[in-house]
Motif scaffolding. Structure first.
Motif, mmCIF file in Angstrom:
data_model
loop_
_atom_site.group_PDB
_atom_site.id
_atom_site.type_symbol
_atom_site.label_atom_id
_atom_site.label_comp_id
_atom_site.label_asym_id
_atom_site.label_seq_id
_atom_site.Cartn_x
_atom_site.Cartn_y
_atom_site.Cartn_z
ATOM 1 N N ILE A 1 22.033 9.796 -2.240
ATOM 2 C CA ILE A 1 23.259 10.591 -2.350
ATOM 3 C C ILE A 1 23.167 11.534 -3.543
ATOM 4 O O ILE A 1 22.845 11.112 -4.661
ATOM 5 C CB ILE A 1 24.492 9.677 -2.567
ATOM 6 C CG1 ILE A 1 24.608 8.622 -1.473
ATOM 7 C CG2 ILE A 1 25.763 10.520 -2.657
ATOM 8 C CD1 ILE A 1 24.986 9.144 -0.118
ATOM 9 N N SER A 2 23.469 12.803 -3.296
ATOM 10 C CA SER A 2 23.549 13.764 -4.391
ATOM 11 C C SER A 2 25.012 14.113 -4.651
ATOM 12 O O SER A 2 25.771 14.349 -3.718
ATOM 13 C CB SER A 2 22.766 15.037 -4.040
ATOM 14 O OG SER A 2 22.798 15.941 -5.119
ATOM 15 N N GLY A 3 25.371 14.128 -5.916
ATOM 16 C CA GLY A 3 26.736 14.494 -6.281
ATOM 17 C C GLY A 3 26.766 14.817 -7.758
ATOM 18 O O GLY A 3 25.795 14.559 -8.473
ATOM 19 N N ALA A 4 27.878 15.365 -8.205
ATOM 20 C CA ALA A 4 28.022 15.607 -9.635
ATOM 21 C C ALA A 4 27.891 14.270 -10.370
ATOM 22 O O ALA A 4 28.308 13.233 -9.866
ATOM 23 C CB ALA A 4 29.375 16.245 -9.923
ATOM 24 N N THR A 5 27.309 14.324 -11.542
ATOM 25 C CA THR A 5 26.974 13.103 -12.275
ATOM 26 C C THR A 5 28.192 12.197 -12.445
ATOM 27 O O THR A 5 29.257 12.650 -12.855
ATOM 28 C CB THR A 5 26.443 13.461 -13.668
ATOM 29 O OG1 THR A 5 25.442 14.451 -13.511
ATOM 30 C CG2 THR A 5 25.850 12.242 -14.338
ATOM 31 N N VAL A 6 28.001 10.933 -12.125
ATOM 32 C CA VAL A 6 29.066 9.960 -12.364
ATOM 33 C C VAL A 6 28.690 9.125 -13.584
ATOM 34 O O VAL A 6 27.521 8.996 -13.933
ATOM 35 C CB VAL A 6 29.271 9.031 -11.150
ATOM 36 C CG1 VAL A 6 29.787 9.812 -9.967
ATOM 37 C CG2 VAL A 6 27.994 8.300 -10.794
ATOM 38 N N THR A 7 29.689 8.551 -14.209
ATOM 39 C CA THR A 7 29.409 7.646 -15.335
ATOM 40 C C THR A 7 28.852 6.339 -14.789
ATOM 41 O O THR A 7 28.946 6.044 -13.603
ATOM 42 C CB THR A 7 30.694 7.327 -16.121
ATOM 43 O OG1 THR A 7 31.592 6.680 -15.228
ATOM 44 C CG2 THR A 7 31.328 8.598 -16.658
ATOM 45 N N SER A 8 28.311 5.540 -15.682
ATOM 46 C CA SER A 8 27.819 4.223 -15.279
ATOM 47 C C SER A 8 28.932 3.421 -14.605
ATOM 48 O O SER A 8 28.694 2.712 -13.627
ATOM 49 C CB SER A 8 27.289 3.475 -16.495
ATOM 50 O OG SER A 8 26.267 4.215 -17.123
ATOM 51 N N TYR B 1 29.644 4.700 -11.111
ATOM 52 C CA TYR B 1 28.557 4.382 -10.181
ATOM 53 C C TYR B 1 28.908 3.198 -9.291
ATOM 54 O O TYR B 1 28.586 3.179 -8.099
ATOM 55 C CB TYR B 1 27.285 4.095 -10.974
ATOM 56 C CG TYR B 1 26.185 3.437 -10.168
ATOM 57 C CD1 TYR B 1 25.352 4.200 -9.347
ATOM 58 C CD2 TYR B 1 25.993 2.056 -10.206
ATOM 59 C CE1 TYR B 1 24.353 3.596 -8.598
ATOM 60 C CE2 TYR B 1 24.995 1.451 -9.465
ATOM 61 C CZ TYR B 1 24.181 2.215 -8.659
ATOM 62 O OH TYR B 1 23.196 1.623 -7.920
ATOM 63 N N SER C 1 30.372 4.034 -6.099
ATOM 64 C CA SER C 1 29.829 5.224 -5.441
ATOM 65 C C SER C 1 29.044 4.869 -4.180
ATOM 66 O O SER C 1 28.628 3.725 -3.989
ATOM 67 C CB SER C 1 28.902 5.970 -6.411
ATOM 68 O OG SER C 1 27.715 5.227 -6.635
ATOM 69 N N LEU C 2 28.842 5.839 -3.340
ATOM 70 C CA LEU C 2 28.026 5.639 -2.143
ATOM 71 C C LEU C 2 26.600 5.242 -2.508
ATOM 72 O O LEU C 2 25.981 4.426 -1.843
ATOM 73 C CB LEU C 2 28.012 6.923 -1.303
ATOM 74 C CG LEU C 2 29.305 7.273 -0.570
ATOM 75 C CD1 LEU C 2 29.200 8.672 0.025
ATOM 76 C CD2 LEU C 2 29.583 6.255 0.523
ATOM 77 N N GLN C 3 26.071 5.853 -3.581
ATOM 78 C CA GLN C 3 24.709 5.518 -3.988
ATOM 79 C C GLN C 3 24.607 4.038 -4.337
ATOM 80 O O GLN C 3 23.628 3.372 -3.989
ATOM 81 C CB GLN C 3 24.284 6.380 -5.182
ATOM 82 C CG GLN C 3 22.850 6.133 -5.658
ATOM 83 C CD GLN C 3 21.809 6.495 -4.592
ATOM 84 O OE1 GLN C 3 21.958 7.498 -3.904
ATOM 85 N NE2 GLN C 3 20.782 5.687 -4.449
#
Lengths: 173, 273
Positions: free
Chosen positions: A150-157, A160, A163-165
């Motif tokens: 998954i690509s997306g704007a950076t998420v914080t730890s 995460y 997140s889908l990733q």
């Protein structure tokens, strides 16, 4: 016959020059060169025109020149009137499919237009890669089940974790 | 652990993959390999562990040098004025030069300087770390993997060993991060191996709009042959808006999917179905 020769040569050289344009030459240079070529052809042979382009060294260019030349000849009836718009054949070059159209007024080429450009071989991006508005249904399919990352704007730890990733990673740990 | 989206991606694991994750640079890095019998050329668990350890070490080392969140880092000492630019390490100098080169090539849309004048290479350093990690993985003999650094992706090969299929990277919908707005194929002979996404509300807000430029896009994804180009141009297009988008697609061999503030999508032909 003189006008016919001019159109043939112009279409031929336009094909070459368009290839040169895709290779990075400036549009303004093309127009100047084409006009100059046309004038030279009136005084001589069509082969003179085929050598003038900045991008004429490639094999793709010579293919394009040959095809455009024959097409120009077939439409030469109108050229005798000394003006009009002429289209060359769609030809394959190493930059993709190219078709040029020229506009002639009083024996002088006033415009050169690329009629048909695709990125079939994914190399003609210089011209055809502009971003354009698109409906969501028109973009490449986006089923979660079919992606591996998954690509997306950076998420914080912390972000995460939901997140889908994270879900994909969790399935593969 | 994840609660919202497990069912959505349950199908994904029909391709056997092994993933390793670690935290660095304020986010989570994921390293994924196809998995299967070692006799068919898949990496063993030990090989996966070794590869993940190399990648993690590389990220941590770069973070030690470049993080502005670490008071003792070289970047922090430089920001406080304790260290002069002419005295920095070779690694710092190289990244600074690379960042200045990108500022020039993007006509200022990408810049390594914060609005307060502090040098901040964080817009470049994660992409650089991913690039270096990729080089290390290849050197370790790994030819099928996906490295996802907090949403910026670099792959090589395929998600299944021995099958010439690209990795499919989903792009998050900025208005609903539990769904995808598009997918894009990477690796396996495709011209692009990297996909990076930048948003206008990114962590640390390391994207600064150019003076007078309205924030036209809330999210921009760029696919490119290399991760630094993808990452820098995604950042630059968010900062520079439509003019930078056109400049980027004219000057680089990239695919772009941009989400405008009103939700409208703009995409290059590579994203068209």
């Amino acid at each position: 016959m003189k006008a016919r020769g001019a159109v043939s040569a112009a279409l031929a050289s336009a094909g070459i020059l368009l290839a040169g344009w895709q290779a990075g030459a400036q549009v303004a240079e093309i127009r100047r060169s084409v006009v100059a070529t046309s004038a030279g052809t009136n005084a001589g042979t069509t082969s003179g025109g085929a050598t003038s382009g900045p991008g004429s060294a490639s094999s793709g260019s010579s293919d394009s020149a040959a095809a455009a030349e024959s097409s120009g000849s077939s439409g030469a009836g109108a050229a005798a009137a000394g003006g009009g718009t002429y289209a060359g054949a769609a030809v394959q070059t190493r930059f993709g499919t190219v078709q040029v159209q020229i506009t002639v007024k009083s024996g002088v080429i006033t415009d050169v237009t690329a009629l048909h450009l695709t990125d079939d071989d994914r190399k003609s991006v210089q011209i055809s890669n502009r971003a354009a508005p698109l409906l969501r249904s028109e973009v490449l399919a986006a089923q979660s089940a079919n992606v591996q990352t998954i690509s997306g704007a950076t998420v914080t730890s912390d972000g995460y974790l939901t997140s889908l990733q994270a879900a994909i990673d969790a399935a593969n740990l | 652990m994840p609660q919202t989206s497990e069912s959505q991606v349950a199908m994904t694991c029909r391709e056997a993959m092994k993933a390793r994750t670690f935290q660095c640079m304020g986010t989570v890095m994921s390293l994924t390999f196809p998995s299967g019998p070692a006799a068919e050329g898949h990496p063993s668990d030990d090989e996966i562990a070794a590869a993940a350890a190399v990648v993690e070490r590389l990220f941590l080392d770069l973070d030690q040098t470049f993080s502005l969140y670490r008071p003792d880092s070289e970047a922090s000492r430089l920001a406080r004025g304790e260290l002069a630019l002419r005295n920095v390490s070779a690694g710092m100098r190289e990244r600074y030069e690379e960042a200045l080169d990108w500022r020039h090539r993007t006509e200022g849309a990408f810049t390594p300087e914060r609005s307060d004048g502090v040098l901040d290479l964080s817009g470049l350093i994660k992409g650089h770390a991913i690039r270096e990690a990729g080089t290390s993985l290849l050197a370790l003999g790994r030819h099928d993997w996906c490295l996802n650094g907090g949403g910026d992706v670099l792959v090589t090969g395929s998600p299944k060993h021995g099958i010439d299929e690209p990795w499919q990277a989903g792009i998050v919908d900025p208005e609903d991060r539990g769904t995808l707005v598009a997918a894009y194929p990477l690796g396996a002979g495709r011209k692009h191996a990297a996909l990076a996404t930048s948003g206008s509300a990114e962590r640390g807000d390391h994207i600064w709009g150019q003076p007078g430029a309205a924030r036209a896009f809330i999210q921009v994804s760029v696919a490119a042959a290399d991760i630094v180009t993808a990452d820098v141009l995604a950042t630059a297009i968010v900062a520079g808006g439509a003019p930078m988008l056109d400049r980027a697609t004219d000057c680089w061999d990239i695919s772009v999917l941009a989400v405008a503030a009103d939700g409208q999508l703009l995409a290059t032909p590579g994203f068209r179905r």
